[in-house]
Design a protein around this motif. Structure first.
Motif, PDB file in Angstrom:
ATOM      1  N   PRO A  10       0.806  -1.224   0.000  1.00  0.00           N
ATOM      2  CA  PRO A  10       0.000   0.000   0.000  1.00  0.00           C
ATOM      3  C   PRO A  10       0.842   1.279   0.000  1.00  0.00           C
ATOM      4  N   GLU A  11       2.002   1.242   0.623  1.00  0.00           N
ATOM      5  CA  GLU A  11       2.871   2.423   0.626  1.00  0.00           C
ATOM      6  C   GLU A  11       3.410   2.709  -0.777  1.00  0.00           C
ATOM      7  N   LEU A  12       3.746   1.665  -1.508  1.00  0.00           N
ATOM      8  CA  LEU A  12       4.211   1.836  -2.883  1.00  0.00           C
ATOM      9  C   LEU A  12       3.086   2.377  -3.756  1.00  0.00           C
ATOM     10  N   VAL A  13       1.895   1.848  -3.575  1.00  0.00           N
ATOM     11  CA  VAL A  13       0.736   2.321  -4.335  1.00  0.00           C
ATOM     12  C   VAL A  13       0.479   3.796  -4.032  1.00  0.00           C
ATOM     13  N   GLY A  14       0.581   4.184  -2.758  1.00  0.00           N
ATOM     14  CA  GLY A  14       0.382   5.583  -2.381  1.00  0.00           C
ATOM     15  C   GLY A  14       1.416   6.498  -3.003  1.00  0.00           C
ATOM     16  N   ALA A  15       2.664   6.050  -3.042  1.00  0.00           N
ATOM     17  CA  ALA A  15       3.730   6.856  -3.659  1.00  0.00           C
ATOM     18  C   ALA A  15       3.486   6.999  -5.158  1.00  0.00           C
ATOM     19  N   LEU A  16       3.104   5.921  -5.815  1.00  0.00           N
ATOM     20  CA  LEU A  16       2.843   5.994  -7.249  1.00  0.00           C
ATOM     21  C   LEU A  16       1.649   6.897  -7.547  1.00  0.00           C
ATOM     22  N   ARG A  17       0.642   6.846  -6.680  1.00  0.00           N
ATOM     23  CA  ARG A  17      -0.518   7.718  -6.857  1.00  0.00           C
ATOM     24  C   ARG A  17      -0.112   9.177  -6.704  1.00  0.00           C
ATOM     25  N   ALA A  18       0.734   9.462  -5.722  1.00  0.00           N
ATOM     26  CA  ALA A  18       1.203  10.839  -5.523  1.00  0.00           C
ATOM     27  C   ALA A  18       1.996  11.322  -6.729  1.00  0.00           C
ATOM     28  N   LEU A  19       2.756  10.433  -7.330  1.00  0.00           N
ATOM     29  CA  LEU A  19       3.588  10.804  -8.483  1.00  0.00           C
ATOM     30  C   LEU A  19       2.819  10.824  -9.796  1.00  0.00           C
ATOM     31  N   SER A  20       1.581  10.366  -9.780  1.00  0.00           N
ATOM     32  CA  SER A  20       0.806  10.317 -11.022  1.00  0.00           C
ATOM     33  C   SER A  20       0.338  11.696 -11.472  1.00  0.00           C
ATOM     34  N   ASN A  21       0.410  12.671 -10.578  1.00  0.00           N
ATOM     35  CA  ASN A  21       0.049  14.040 -10.936  1.00  0.00           C
ATOM     36  C   ASN A  21       1.282  14.747 -11.487  1.00  0.00           C
ATOM     37  N   MET A  72       1.713  19.224  -1.669  1.00  0.00           N
ATOM     38  CA  MET A  72       2.841  18.876  -0.808  1.00  0.00           C
ATOM     39  C   MET A  72       2.402  17.922   0.302  1.00  0.00           C
ATOM     40  N   ALA A  73       1.202  18.098   0.804  1.00  0.00           N
ATOM     41  CA  ALA A  73       0.672  17.184   1.825  1.00  0.00           C
ATOM     42  C   ALA A  73       0.542  15.770   1.260  1.00  0.00           C
ATOM     43  N   GLU A  74       0.128  15.670   0.016  1.00  0.00           N
ATOM     44  CA  GLU A  74       0.020  14.356  -0.631  1.00  0.00           C
ATOM     45  C   GLU A  74       1.395  13.706  -0.769  1.00  0.00           C
ATOM     46  N   LEU A  75       2.395  14.489  -1.171  1.00  0.00           N
ATOM     47  CA  LEU A  75       3.762  13.963  -1.274  1.00  0.00           C
ATOM     48  C   LEU A  75       4.286  13.562   0.102  1.00  0.00           C
ATOM     49  N   ARG A  77       2.386  12.557   2.744  1.00  0.00           N
ATOM     50  CA  ARG A  77       1.685  11.323   3.138  1.00  0.00           C
ATOM     51  C   ARG A  77       2.292  10.109   2.449  1.00  0.00           C
ATOM     52  N   ALA A  78       2.768  10.297   1.224  1.00  0.00           N
ATOM     53  CA  ALA A  78       3.382   9.200   0.466  1.00  0.00           C
ATOM     54  C   ALA A  78       4.816   8.931   0.927  1.00  0.00           C
ATOM     55  N   GLY A  79       5.334   9.774   1.815  1.00  0.00           N
ATOM     56  CA  GLY A  79       6.687   9.575   2.331  1.00  0.00           C
ATOM     57  C   GLY A  79       7.779  10.077   1.408  1.00  0.00           C
ATOM     58  N   LEU A  80       7.421  10.902   0.438  1.00  0.00           N
ATOM     59  CA  LEU A  80       8.406  11.371  -0.531  1.00  0.00           C
ATOM     60  C   LEU A  80       9.092  12.662  -0.093  1.00  0.00           C
ATOM     61  N   VAL A  81       8.444  13.428   0.774  1.00  0.00           N
ATOM     62  CA  VAL A  81       9.032  14.655   1.316  1.00  0.00           C
ATOM     63  C   VAL A  81       8.786  14.701   2.824  1.00  0.00           C
ATOM     64  N   ARG A  82       9.610  15.512   3.489  1.00  0.00           N
ATOM     65  CA  ARG A  82       9.439  15.778   4.917  1.00  0.00           C
ATOM     66  C   ARG A  82       9.173  17.261   5.095  1.00  0.00           C
ATOM     67  N   ALA A  83       8.309  17.596   6.026  1.00  0.00           N
ATOM     68  CA  ALA A  83       7.975  18.991   6.302  1.00  0.00           C
ATOM     69  C   ALA A  83       8.634  19.425   7.606  1.00  0.00           C
ATOM     70  N   THR A  84       9.132  20.665   7.600  1.00  0.00           N
ATOM     71  CA  THR A  84       9.721  21.263   8.792  1.00  0.00           C
ATOM     72  C   THR A  84       9.168  22.673   8.918  1.00  0.00           C
ATOM     73  N   ARG A  85       8.715  23.019  10.117  1.00  0.00           N
ATOM     74  CA  ARG A  85       8.228  24.372  10.366  1.00  0.00           C
ATOM     75  C   ARG A  85       9.393  25.250  10.786  1.00  0.00           C
ATOM     76  N   VAL A  86       9.482  26.423  10.176  1.00  0.00           N
ATOM     77  CA  VAL A  86      10.448  27.448  10.566  1.00  0.00           C
ATOM     78  C   VAL A  86       9.614  28.704  10.779  1.00  0.00           C
TER      79      VAL A  86
END
Length: 110
Positions: A10-21, A72-75, A77-86
């Motif tokens: 499911p994690e791979l499917v989520g990443a591919l879905r995020a990258l489909s856009n 960015m939230a979708e990316l 959730r897919a584990g492709l990016v990390r968010a940091t608050r500054v």
């Protein structure tokens, strides 16, 4: 004889879905080389260490802030990016280790 094919991860499917856009894929490509694609001189944090401010991503993409945040939230959730608050700003950086893991997993799956 029946061969059972394991369900895709499911994690791979989520990443591919995020990258489909196409725009999400473009944003991830920009984040690969932030110093090349974003104005470093106006950054409030080191893009290589912390990531790129969502406002810079939004300006480059030419999309509404809410759309860029959703992408960015979708990316994330897919584990492709990390968010940091500054302060009040959110910065995004690619998760290179996770991307490498997903690429390897995709190679084994296909």
């Amino acid at each position: 004889m029946t061969d059972t094919v394991p369900s895709p991860d499911p994690e791979l499917v989520g990443a591919l879905r995020a990258l489909s856009n196409p725009m999400r894929l473009q944003m991830l490509q920009w984040l690969r080389e932030p110093e090349r694609h974003f104005p470093i001189e106006t950054a409030i944090a080191d893009p290589a260490e912390v990531g790129v401010c969502v406002s810079h991503i939004q300006a480059k993409a030419g999309l509404a802030q809410s759309t860029v945040s959703a992408y960015m939230a979708e990316l994330q959730r897919a584990g492709l990016v990390r968010a940091t608050r500054v302060g009040k700003w959110t910065h995004y950086k690619r998760d290179e280790q996770r991307i490498a893991h997903l690429v390897a997993e995709l190679g084994q799956t296909l």
